[in-house]
Design an enzyme around this catalytic site. Sequence first.
Site, PDB file in Angstrom:
ATOM      1  N   TYR A  42       8.938   0.138   8.339  1.00  0.00           N
ATOM      2  CA  TYR A  42       8.769  -1.278   8.688  1.00  0.00           C
ATOM      3  C   TYR A  42       9.391  -1.501  10.067  1.00  0.00           C
ATOM      4  O   TYR A  42       9.238  -0.692  10.959  1.00  0.00           O
ATOM      5  CB  TYR A  42       9.388  -2.155   7.588  1.00  0.00           C
ATOM      6  N   LYS A  97     -12.242   1.011 -13.085  1.00  0.00           N
ATOM      7  CA  LYS A  97     -13.083   1.625 -12.051  1.00  0.00           C
ATOM      8  C   LYS A  97     -12.207   2.195 -10.936  1.00  0.00           C
ATOM      9  O   LYS A  97     -12.465   3.288 -10.412  1.00  0.00           O
ATOM     10  CB  LYS A  97     -14.043   0.574 -11.494  1.00  0.00           C
TER      11      LYS A  97
END
Length: 753
Positions: A42, A97
């Site tokens: 970060y 999925k």
Amino acid sequence: MANKPKVTREEALAYHLEPRPGKIDISASTAMSTQRDLSLAYSPGVAVPCEVIAQNPETAYDYTTKGNLVAVISNGTAVLGLGNLGALASKPVMEGKAVLFKRFADINSIDIELATEDVDEFVNAVRLMGPTFGGINLEDIKAPECFMIEQRLKEEMDIPVFHDDQHGTAVICAAGLINALHLTGKKIEDVRIVLNGAGAAGIACLELLKSMGAQHQNCIICDTKGVVYQGRTEGMNQWKSAHAVKTDLRSLEDAMRGADVFLGVSAKGAVTQDMVKSMAENPVIFAMANPDPEITPEEAHEVRPDAIVATGRSDYPNQVNNVLGFPYLFRGALDIHARAINDEMKIACARALAELAREDVPDEVAMAYGEKLSFGRDYIIPTPFDPRLIYTIPPAVARAGMDTGAARRPILDLDAYANDLQARMDPTSSIMQGIYARARNAQARMIFAEGDDIRVLRAAVAYQRNGLGKALVVGREADVAQKLSAAGLADAVRELEIVNAAKTRHLDAYKDFLYNRLQRKGFDWHDIHRLAARDRHVFSALMLAHGHGDGLVTGATRKSAHVLGLINHVFDASAKDGAVGITVLMHKGRVVLVGDTLVHEWPEAEDLALIAKRGANVARILGLEPRVAFVSFSTFGYPVSERAVKMGDAPAILAREGVDFEFDGEMAVDVALNRDVMQQYPFCKLSGPANVLVVPARHSASISVKLMQEMAGATVIGPILTGPDRPVQICSTVSTANDILNMAVMAACEIGK
């Protein structure tokens, strides 16, 4: 045909609830341990790739997950066969999925559910998320909106947009039809095709076949109103109208007369035997309605033995399963940073699948399915767990994408790409799937010895409902019924066969057998009665010894050493009898076997050689080519220690015996498992990291396995008891229901024999 697996509401809900709600976790792919790591991940380090991407957007594929990230997006208007359930209710399907993308093609995927049925709102929402993803998989959106949404997104986005309900089915259907026509000697340009079901999947199937050469006038669509013909007005839309033909045919029955091919994406029972009778010679019937086909293979073959039949079901040959398509289409598309998945890429996928089905099927696939598969009328489509799919289909898709200008970043060496694909896949899932498939084929009667434990009962129910065979539970009927009812499985009571030692007619035969084995080992008749009638472990072993079951799983309620001692009353399963315990560790895509984890307390060199042979045998049964390392704190003679001597002597024994697998030692664990460290010893006889570790003693084996399980979160299966002439597996007392089920599956496959 094996029993069809049964899933209850309670089991389905428990699966989605435990161990954490849902089916997806996100884990960091880079180090995140120190302050410096966080500074790079970060602020301030993250600013650097941001600036690079701003200057050159293509580098987003290099510095972010975009190139391996697919969004699975739905609004829930056509969820499975359940209809319009809404966006939120579709989330379990979309999560599922996303998991399939990861399992079959190592593609990261996030599910997104949009709470709108407005086409403009849906399109705008997806389009605005475009920078995040490398591809979009649309799912469970009702027609005709699905056509409009997909077309607009394809036009407005520069990444692949793919509605799997349409094109996934179409690709697999096309692959199967290529091979069916090959077998019947017919050409796609000449055949008459009848499609029943004018929804998204049906129309996509027809459009793809036409792009492959099927003639417009030879393709007839039927829906609930009959034949879609030119001039019809009732129940029409622009997508049906595009495929309307000039014909006098008006019903499905009319259309089927003389047809070469039937494609069904409609409803159970839509096709009759009379319709099949009227078809042309060597008819091809793809009855793809789910869960029940338009006509079953048995019904079709009863009147037309010359028919080639495919369905959407896994319990029939030739399953048209979308999982053969979408993971590999996206894998190939993502790896060339494709702008789209075009027809040429879909056709390349279909042709690659068809060609793969014609090749010799590897032994591990045949082993997984319990039969030798070969190209023919009952095998025109590869099986979903064929390990060759990952390195065969994506390269074909990528090549087609490059040839048609869809690639931003072409792959220069497709052979190296195929090798990379083969190496990146986690073998653990395919191994377990293969073992389960073999168990389902074996249909073993499995004895579950500890019917007073709810974990064992859950495993027994799962064993039977998964179609793996018959579960025989040793216990008292009332106790079993009470525990199952309390767990929400009251309906399972009548499914299981409960065996009560106090009521069996075989007890006298069991006692005679046991007395003959133990009478000279200090056991009198009273001891024998107590063991046979009151000890469930001994009673269950006696059931197995007399052929009243095909396998036994026990040990969930008592220490394994104690249970092994009881099993030895009935079977020869001690160290002197050649018994060995092998534990399977699965972690981060690696499979390593460790032995001996159960029988030999302090094995000598000859014992270690036996342990190696048993471990190698289990490895081969699991589909692994064994590489055995005898591990110690010492590596090839240094540091010197008398405790390490036997680890160096054991390989010499194997060398004299001329075994047919790789082995070497002694060596430290890092040498055995780390290729780079192993290369520091160029004389090492192993061709790669070891997958079978033979350790100096049972205590070190136990420490190693439990450390990996608790600290690293490894999946542990075992110890697998090898050596006895009947399949007996002993669980640990901390086993979950799923662990016990895995051990039952190992017993069903006779892994330890």
